[in-house]
Design a protein around this motif. Structure first.
Motif, PDB file in Angstrom:
ATOM      1  N   LEU A  50      38.884  38.341  44.020  1.00 56.00           N
ATOM      2  CA  LEU A  50      38.034  37.231  43.570  1.00 56.00           C
ATOM      3  C   LEU A  50      38.599  35.887  44.023  1.00 56.00           C
ATOM      4  CD1 LEU A  50      37.054  38.370  39.966  1.00 56.00           C
ATOM      5  CD2 LEU A  50      35.621  38.380  42.026  1.00 56.00           C
ATOM      6  N   SER A  51      39.914  35.744  43.981  1.00 58.35           N
ATOM      7  CA  SER A  51      40.520  34.468  44.378  1.00 58.35           C
ATOM      8  C   SER A  51      40.319  34.187  45.862  1.00 58.35           C
ATOM      9  CB  SER A  51      42.013  34.438  44.034  1.00 58.35           C
ATOM     10  OG  SER A  51      42.750  35.230  44.943  1.00 58.35           O
ATOM     11  N   ALA A  52      40.200  35.230  46.671  1.00 59.34           N
ATOM     12  CA  ALA A  52      40.014  35.064  48.114  1.00 59.34           C
ATOM     13  C   ALA A  52      38.557  34.868  48.499  1.00 59.34           C
ATOM     14  CB  ALA A  52      40.585  36.271  48.846  1.00 59.34           C
ATOM     15  N   ALA A  53      37.647  35.117  47.573  1.00 55.47           N
ATOM     16  CA  ALA A  53      36.212  35.039  47.866  1.00 55.47           C
ATOM     17  C   ALA A  53      35.706  33.603  47.736  1.00 55.47           C
ATOM     18  CB  ALA A  53      35.443  35.936  46.899  1.00 55.47           C
ATOM     19  N   THR A 110      46.490  32.879  35.810  1.00 53.30           N
ATOM     20  CA  THR A 110      47.204  34.135  35.564  1.00 53.30           C
ATOM     21  C   THR A 110      47.649  34.769  36.875  1.00 53.30           C
ATOM     22  OG1 THR A 110      46.044  34.518  33.486  1.00 53.30           O
ATOM     23  CG2 THR A 110      46.969  36.464  34.580  1.00 53.30           C
ATOM     24  N   LEU A 111      46.772  34.767  37.867  1.00 52.74           N
ATOM     25  CA  LEU A 111      47.115  35.322  39.176  1.00 52.74           C
ATOM     26  C   LEU A 111      48.263  34.534  39.812  1.00 52.74           C
ATOM     27  CD1 LEU A 111      46.595  37.263  41.512  1.00 52.74           C
ATOM     28  CD2 LEU A 111      44.833  35.677  42.324  1.00 52.74           C
ATOM     29  N   GLU A 112      48.172  33.213  39.754  1.00 53.95           N
ATOM     30  CA  GLU A 112      49.223  32.375  40.338  1.00 53.95           C
ATOM     31  C   GLU A 112      50.573  32.615  39.662  1.00 53.95           C
ATOM     32  OE1 GLU A 112      47.536  28.463  39.982  1.00 53.95           O
ATOM     33  OE2 GLU A 112      46.217  28.769  41.729  1.00 53.95           O
ATOM     34  N   GLU A 113      50.562  32.898  38.367  1.00 55.40           N
ATOM     35  CA  GLU A 113      51.799  33.180  37.643  1.00 55.40           C
ATOM     36  C   GLU A 113      52.312  34.584  37.936  1.00 55.40           C
ATOM     37  OE1 GLU A 113      50.717  32.437  33.571  1.00 55.40           O
ATOM     38  OE2 GLU A 113      50.658  30.258  33.873  1.00 55.40           O
ATOM     39  N   ALA A 114      51.409  35.539  38.136  1.00 59.20           N
ATOM     40  CA  ALA A 114      51.801  36.931  38.366  1.00 59.20           C
ATOM     41  C   ALA A 114      52.223  37.203  39.805  1.00 59.20           C
ATOM     42  CB  ALA A 114      50.642  37.869  37.997  1.00 59.20           C
TER      43      ALA A 114
END
Length: 151
Positions: A50-53, A110-114
């Motif tokens: 999702l982050s890349a879309a 959350t993604l950036e932290e993980a």
């Protein structure tokens, strides 16, 4: 009826080595993500896709195909992410039957932290174990396997 082509010693070593390594790497990454971010590996992959879309959104059917999972399995995982406020679902404006999964600001955070811990675990369990030339061979070989199975 065709005769079974049994695996020879070298083929069996490759097969059992692949099984053992892939299971151990998957288990290691799953554990790391659960402990550090409270995410399953599938949930992490959903956030990454999702982050890349564009605009952080992807149709659910496309997401299921890209993750190589069932629609029901994806629905469950997106539902879990939705409960945490990391993903939202909304109707597709161009197709009344379509549903979009949308990354929320909390999901991106959350993604950036993980991500740093996950990348470190990927390096530890696979990338840094192999020599540079081995990485190229493994990447090419696994790409061929995937391409054959995708048809």
């Amino acid at each position: 009826m065709t005769e079974t082509r049994w695996l020879d010693e070298r083929e069996m070593a490759a097969w059992t080595g692949f099984l053992r390594a892939s299971n151990l790497v998957a288990r290691h990454l799953e554990q790391q993500l659960r402990e550090d971010a409270g995410l399953s590996h599938t949930q992490y992959e959903i956030l990454v896709l999702l982050s890349a879309a564009p605009e952080g959104e992807v149709r659910m059917t496309e997401l299921a195909a890209r993750l190589i999972t069932s629609k029901s399995g994806l629905t469950y995982q997106v539902g879990q992410l939705e409960k945490r406020g990391l993903v939202a679902r909304r109707s597709c404006p161009t197709d009344v039957r379509g549903v979009l999964a949308v990354l929320t600001a909390d999901g991106r955070r959350t993604l950036e932290e993980a991500a740093p811990g996950h990348v470190a675990a990927v390096r530890e369990s696979l990338i840094d174990v192999l020599e540079r030339d081995e990485l190229a061979v493994v990447a090419e070989a696994l790409h061929r396997v995937g391409a054959r199975l995708e048809g």
